[in-house]
Design a protein around this motif. Structure first.
Motif, short mmCIF file in Angstrom:
data_model
loop_
_atom_site.label_atom_id
_atom_site.label_comp_id
_atom_site.label_asym_id
_atom_site.label_seq_id
_atom_site.Cartn_x
_atom_site.Cartn_y
_atom_site.Cartn_z
N ASN A 21 4.87 77.86 190.73
CA ASN A 21 6.19 77.64 191.30
C ASN A 21 6.17 77.85 192.81
O ASN A 21 5.64 78.84 193.32
CB ASN A 21 7.20 78.61 190.67
N LYS A 22 6.75 76.88 193.49
CA LYS A 22 6.95 77.08 194.93
C LYS A 22 8.26 77.81 195.21
O LYS A 22 8.40 78.43 196.26
CB LYS A 22 6.97 75.71 195.62
N HIS A 23 9.15 77.70 194.28
CA HIS A 23 10.45 78.37 194.45
C HIS A 23 10.86 78.97 193.11
O HIS A 23 10.87 78.27 192.09
CB HIS A 23 11.52 77.38 194.93
N VAL A 24 11.16 80.28 193.07
CA VAL A 24 11.54 80.98 191.85
C VAL A 24 13.06 80.96 191.74
O VAL A 24 13.78 81.29 192.69
CB VAL A 24 11.02 82.43 191.85
N TYR A 25 13.53 80.54 190.54
CA TYR A 25 14.96 80.44 190.31
C TYR A 25 15.57 81.84 190.09
O TYR A 25 14.92 82.75 189.59
CB TYR A 25 15.26 79.57 189.10
N VAL B 13 10.76 81.94 186.24
CA VAL B 13 11.13 80.54 186.06
C VAL B 13 11.36 79.94 187.43
O VAL B 13 12.08 80.52 188.26
CB VAL B 13 12.38 80.42 185.17
N GLY B 14 10.72 78.78 187.69
CA GLY B 14 10.84 78.19 189.01
C GLY B 14 10.95 76.68 188.96
O GLY B 14 11.23 76.07 187.91
N ASP B 15 10.65 76.03 190.10
CA ASP B 15 10.84 74.59 190.21
C ASP B 15 9.77 73.79 189.45
O ASP B 15 9.94 72.59 189.25
CB ASP B 15 10.84 74.19 191.68
N SER B 16 8.68 74.42 189.05
CA SER B 16 7.65 73.70 188.29
C SER B 16 7.70 74.02 186.79
O SER B 16 6.81 73.60 186.05
CB SER B 16 6.26 74.06 188.84
N THR B 17 8.71 74.76 186.36
CA THR B 17 8.81 75.13 184.95
C THR B 17 9.33 73.95 184.14
O THR B 17 10.32 73.32 184.51
CB THR B 17 9.74 76.34 184.77
N ILE B 18 8.63 73.65 183.03
CA ILE B 18 8.98 72.53 182.16
C ILE B 18 9.44 73.11 180.83
O ILE B 18 8.76 73.94 180.22
CB ILE B 18 7.79 71.59 181.94
N LEU C 20 9.09 71.74 158.70
CA LEU C 20 10.37 71.33 158.14
C LEU C 20 11.24 70.63 159.16
O LEU C 20 12.33 70.17 158.81
CB LEU C 20 11.10 72.54 157.56
N GLY C 21 10.82 70.56 160.42
CA GLY C 21 11.58 69.85 161.43
C GLY C 21 12.37 70.74 162.36
O GLY C 21 13.10 70.23 163.22
N SER C 22 12.26 72.07 162.23
CA SER C 22 12.98 72.96 163.14
C SER C 22 12.34 72.88 164.53
O SER C 22 11.13 72.71 164.67
CB SER C 22 12.92 74.40 162.63
N LYS C 23 13.19 73.00 165.54
CA LYS C 23 12.75 72.85 166.92
C LYS C 23 12.83 74.17 167.66
O LYS C 23 13.57 75.08 167.30
CB LYS C 23 13.60 71.80 167.65
N ALA C 24 12.03 74.23 168.72
CA ALA C 24 12.07 75.36 169.64
C ALA C 24 11.78 74.82 171.03
O ALA C 24 11.35 73.67 171.18
CB ALA C 24 11.05 76.43 169.24
N ILE C 25 12.04 75.65 172.03
CA ILE C 25 11.79 75.25 173.42
C ILE C 25 10.65 76.10 173.95
O ILE C 25 10.73 77.34 173.97
CB ILE C 25 13.05 75.41 174.27
N ASP C 26 9.57 75.40 174.33
CA ASP C 26 8.38 76.08 174.85
C ASP C 26 8.35 75.86 176.36
O ASP C 26 8.36 74.72 176.84
CB ASP C 26 7.13 75.51 174.20
N LEU C 27 8.32 76.98 177.12
CA LEU C 27 8.33 76.90 178.58
C LEU C 27 6.91 76.82 179.10
O LEU C 27 6.05 77.64 178.74
CB LEU C 27 9.03 78.12 179.18
N TYR C 28 6.67 75.80 179.93
CA TYR C 28 5.38 75.70 180.63
C TYR C 28 5.63 76.10 182.07
O TYR C 28 6.31 75.39 182.83
CB TYR C 28 4.83 74.28 180.55
N ILE C 29 5.11 77.26 182.45
CA ILE C 29 5.35 77.80 183.79
C ILE C 29 4.12 77.53 184.63
O ILE C 29 3.04 78.09 184.39
CB ILE C 29 5.65 79.31 183.73
#
Length: 333
Positions: free
Chosen positions: A116-120, A90-95, A104-113
């Motif tokens: 990255n110029k800098h890794v967290y 996960v870095g500075d360009s991760t969305i 049914l309307g349930s949500k999730a978080i999808d990471l777009y990696i």
């Protein structure tokens, strides 16, 4: 080494509590034995997102939503804490995209990696993004339509008052009575209808016979067309063309004063001469009726009476001129 019963009960209680906590965290989706990293995301709205909902990368689960908190200091935005596996870069360009996980309307978080110029290392804030789901799009499209339908129904209900309902009921009753009348008329005229159907059938048969005659006539016309000598017709047409050409040349020559006929038609000298001669003859006849003695002479010398008559117009003119000269000489004497 012997333990007392109280110590055994205490140790058993502690183990039970630890097992209960581990099981509870496991049911929530948190693995307390793993060394995950924590990240934060701030959203304006997290409708459908709940704690322990998955964090995905290309559909693969790499973590979960650990905690959600309302931050009143930042305009009631939602601070979401993510627990993500430590081997995920996960870095500075991760969305962190908030997406729908089901219908049914349930949500999730999808990471777009991205790149990255800098890794967290953990504890940083990710870039938030809310992806509109199909349900949201349908809702956005359907709400204006539903509002229009609602207003239309209200107007229809206003239109369909008691008087209008009575009118509609009377129209339906009249339509039912008309249908019954038509049915009675049809039953009463069943024989006439059958006769009309028979007449139509006979007419159709006659038309079929006429069609066969027309086909025979067309065949005869085709036969006549085939038997015509096309070459003879072409020669006749060429002869007619030459005749028309010669007639046009003759008319052109007549109009150009070539020949006697052209001069006669276009030159008015003959008409003038004929008109002058007619006028002279008319004058002569008038003078002859008025003075017949000018043209008839009596002579007593020579033992008889001689009468000299003019036989032609020219002689009459000469006689008239001579008589005029004679009278003029007599006057002079």
């Amino acid at each position: 080494m012997k333990f007392s019963k109280e110590l055994k009960v205490a140790l058993l209680g502690i183990v039970a509590l630890v097992a209960l906590y581990v099981g509870f965290m496991f049911l929530k989706g948190t693995n307390i034995l793993s060394s995950n990293k924590t990240y934060y995301v701030v959203y304006d709205s997290v409708e459908g997102l709940a704690v322990s909902n998955p964090v995905l990368v290309n559909g693969y689960r790499v973590g979960l939503v650990k905690e959600m908190k309302l931050d009143q200091k930042k305009g009631n935005k939602i601070l979401v804490t993510l627990d993500i596996e430590q081997d995920i870069a996960v870095g500075d360009s991760t969305i962190a995209m908030l997406v729908s996980s089901d219908l049914l309307g349930s949500k999730a978080i999808d990471l777009y990696i991205g790149r990255n110029k800098h890794v967290y290392k953990g504890g940083e804030y990710l870039i938030p993004y809310v992806k509109q789901s199909i349900t949201d799009m349908l809702s956005a499209r359907a709400m204006p339509v539903l509002g229009t339908v609602d207003s239309t129904l209200q107007r229809l209900n206003m239109f369909l008052d008691k008087d209008a309902k009575r009118s509609i009921q009377s129209i339906l009753l009249n339509a039912e009575a008309t249908s019954a009348t038509l049915k009675a008329i049809t039953l009463a005229n069943q024989g006439n209808i059958n006769e009309i159907t028979s007449n139509l059938a006979r007419l159709t048969s006659a038309l079929r016979g006429t069609e066969s005659k027309f086909n025979q006539l067309a065949n005869n016309l085709n036969t006549i067309t085939d038997t015509l000598d096309v070459e003879s017709m072409n020669r006749a047409i060429r002869g007619l063309d030459s005749t028309i050409t010669q007639a046009q040349l003759a008319m052109q020559r007549i109009n150009q004063n070539n020949g006697s006929l052209g001069k006669l038609m276009n030159d008015d000298s003959l008409y003038s001469n004929l008109n002058a001669s007619s006028a002279s003859l008319n004058e002569l006849l008038i003078d002859l009726k008025a003075n017949p003695k000018r043209y008839v002479h009596f002579s007593l010398i020579g033992g008889g009476t001689k009468v000299k008559e003019a036989k032609t117009v020219k002689e009459a003119v000469k006689v008239k001129k001579a008589d005029t000269v004679e009278k003029a000489g007599t006057v002079d004497q």
